[in-house]
Structures are given as C-alpha cells and as structure tokens.
Design a protein around this motif. Structure first.
Motif, mmCIF file in Angstrom:
data_model
loop_
_atom_site.group_PDB
_atom_site.id
_atom_site.type_symbol
_atom_site.label_atom_id
_atom_site.label_comp_id
_atom_site.label_asym_id
_atom_site.label_seq_id
_atom_site.Cartn_x
_atom_site.Cartn_y
_atom_site.Cartn_z
ATOM 1 N N ARG A 70 -6.249 5.674 -3.714
ATOM 2 C CA ARG A 70 -5.997 6.202 -2.360
ATOM 3 C C ARG A 70 -7.151 5.864 -1.415
ATOM 4 O O ARG A 70 -6.923 5.548 -0.244
ATOM 5 C CB ARG A 70 -5.788 7.710 -2.413
ATOM 6 C CG ARG A 70 -4.428 8.110 -2.896
ATOM 7 C CD ARG A 70 -4.230 9.622 -2.739
ATOM 8 N NE ARG A 70 -2.987 10.010 -3.337
ATOM 9 C CZ ARG A 70 -2.858 10.560 -4.540
ATOM 10 N NH1 ARG A 70 -3.923 10.793 -5.286
ATOM 11 N NH2 ARG A 70 -1.668 10.876 -5.001
ATOM 12 N N SER A 71 -8.367 5.929 -1.910
ATOM 13 C CA SER A 71 -9.524 5.576 -1.091
ATOM 14 C C SER A 71 -9.431 4.116 -0.652
ATOM 15 O O SER A 71 -9.668 3.781 0.513
ATOM 16 C CB SER A 71 -10.804 5.825 -1.882
ATOM 17 O OG SER A 71 -11.924 5.369 -1.168
ATOM 18 N N ASN A 106 0.818 -1.206 0.000
ATOM 19 C CA ASN A 106 0.000 0.000 0.000
ATOM 20 C C ASN A 106 0.856 1.262 0.000
ATOM 21 O O ASN A 106 0.483 2.262 -0.622
ATOM 22 C CB ASN A 106 -0.962 -0.001 1.194
ATOM 23 C CG ASN A 106 -2.084 -0.990 1.009
ATOM 24 O OD1 ASN A 106 -2.415 -1.382 -0.100
ATOM 25 N ND2 ASN A 106 -2.682 -1.398 2.104
ATOM 26 N N SER A 116 -7.097 8.764 -7.231
ATOM 27 C CA SER A 116 -7.994 9.060 -6.125
ATOM 28 C C SER A 116 -8.713 7.809 -5.637
ATOM 29 O O SER A 116 -8.818 7.569 -4.420
ATOM 30 C CB SER A 116 -9.010 10.119 -6.561
ATOM 31 O OG SER A 116 -9.921 10.376 -5.527
ATOM 32 N N SER A 159 -6.763 3.676 2.002
ATOM 33 C CA SER A 159 -7.216 4.180 3.306
ATOM 34 C C SER A 159 -8.114 3.187 4.015
ATOM 35 O O SER A 159 -7.939 2.927 5.210
ATOM 36 C CB SER A 159 -7.951 5.513 3.131
ATOM 37 O OG SER A 159 -7.066 6.493 2.677
ATOM 38 N N ARG A 196 0.652 3.994 -2.874
ATOM 39 C CA ARG A 196 0.458 5.423 -2.590
ATOM 40 C C ARG A 196 1.528 6.241 -3.330
ATOM 41 O O ARG A 196 1.237 7.313 -3.860
ATOM 42 C CB ARG A 196 0.512 5.687 -1.091
ATOM 43 C CG ARG A 196 0.050 7.088 -0.738
ATOM 44 C CD ARG A 196 -0.072 7.294 0.757
ATOM 45 N NE ARG A 196 -1.058 6.459 1.409
ATOM 46 C CZ ARG A 196 -2.363 6.706 1.449
ATOM 47 N NH1 ARG A 196 -2.854 7.766 0.853
ATOM 48 N NH2 ARG A 196 -3.188 5.903 2.078
ATOM 49 N N CYS A 239 0.463 6.513 -6.819
ATOM 50 C CA CYS A 239 -0.602 7.522 -6.938
ATOM 51 C C CYS A 239 -0.001 8.924 -7.003
ATOM 52 O O CYS A 239 -0.445 9.756 -7.811
ATOM 53 C CB CYS A 239 -1.568 7.419 -5.760
ATOM 54 S SG CYS A 239 -2.574 5.931 -5.783
ATOM 55 N N ASP A 240 0.992 9.177 -6.171
ATOM 56 C CA ASP A 240 1.667 10.475 -6.211
ATOM 57 C C ASP A 240 2.329 10.697 -7.567
ATOM 58 O O ASP A 240 2.266 11.788 -8.134
ATOM 59 C CB ASP A 240 2.713 10.582 -5.096
ATOM 60 C CG ASP A 240 2.100 10.604 -3.702
ATOM 61 O OD1 ASP A 240 0.875 10.844 -3.584
ATOM 62 O OD2 ASP A 240 2.853 10.368 -2.735
#
Length: 176
Positions: free
Chosen positions: A135-136, A28, A132, A139, A32, A35-36
């Motif tokens: 990321r959800s 994860n 996005s 989380s 992440r 994602c960045d």
C-alpha cells in the motif's frame, strides 16, 4: 473481492494499455484489492480457498510483471525526462526500497499462503506487513510518480512503454 467482484487478470484490462500510465493505475487498483484480500485472509480463521488462490496467482504472475513495468520502463524513462526540481531520484529510491521488501518477502508469503495448516500469529503479521508495504508503494506511485510521468513523458516514451508491457504479457500479437 470475492466471487463476481474479483478483477484479476491482464486480459480483462488490456484495453487500458492504450495509455500505459492508465494501465499502471489499474494495476495499482488491482494490487490494492489484493492487499485488502491479504488482510482479510490474515484475519480469517479459515480463509476461502478461492481467495487464497487469487492472491497466490496475482503474486506469482501479475505482480512481477507490474514491477518489471516500473523497473525496466517507467523508472528509466523518468530518469531520462525529469528535471532536477522533480527530485525523481528521491521518489525512485523510496519505490526501490518498497520493491526490495516485496521481492524479499514474496516467496515466503506465497509459500505461507499455500500451506493448508492454520496460520500462526507470526504468519498473519507477515501477511499484514506485506500488504502494508504494498500500500505504501501504491501511494507513492499514484500520488507522486505517475502525476509527474503524465507531465514529463513524451508520446514516443509511452508508445515504447506500451509495446514492452504488451510483450511482457504476450499480448503484442493480439493487441499490437
């Protein structure tokens, strides 16, 4: 996440597979970072080829394995071990919704990233939306699912999960 800060690849973090839940957290963290990088690519007029290659490689090779780890091992074990008060079906439904977005959008994102032409606003928006949703998912997994897994899963569950994760990555002969 460019240059020497790039941490993508299972061989780098295979030692985390001592505890498969720790490995999922590491996965994860890598996701992440991707994602960045996706956001960075979407904002750039001329994304670095190495960054685009890193993202495409991750999306094609690592993300599907991570999703398999969850869908084929973690989720069934959680359904088996969790109590009604954990409301795990609600969490799993939310995760599956995020997985659905990822798998539907994944081929288009990979294809769009692979094109050398300048990105349209629509493409940039699709890339940002993909990041996005990811990321959800991260989380929910990190804040809800994995803490419950640490309480509910038994040692033999973790051993089974670890073995399957190693096999998926072709590491079972090397690490065992």
């Amino acid at each position: 996440m460019t240059g020497s800060h790039r941490r993508i690849g299972y061989f780098h973090s295979a030692r985390e597979l001592g505890n498969p839940l720790d490995f999922l957290v590491e996965d994860n963290t890598r996701e992440r970072g991707i994602c960045d990088l996706l956001d960075q690519i979407a904002q750039s007029a001329a994304p670095e080829a190495a960054d685009v290659t890193t993202v495409i490689t991750y999306l094609k090779e690592e993300l599907p394995l991570h999703l398999q780890d969850e869908n084929e091992d973690l989720v069934p074990l959680m359904r088996l071990r969790c109590k009604a008060e954990d409301r795990i079906d609600d969490v799993i439904t939310r995760l599956h919704s995020n997985h659905g977005h990822a798998m539907v959008d994944l081929p288009a994102i990979v294809s769009l990233l692979g094109k050398a032409t300048p990105m349209s606003q629509r493409t940039r928006r699709m890339i940002r939306n993909f990041a996005s949703h990811a990321r959800s998912h991260i989380s929910v997994e990190n804040a809800i699912l994995l803490p419950i897994a640490r309480v509910r899963l038994k040692a033999n569950d973790l051993d089974k999960m670890r073995r399957h994760m190693l096999e998926r990555r072709g590491l079972h002969r090397v690490i065992g």
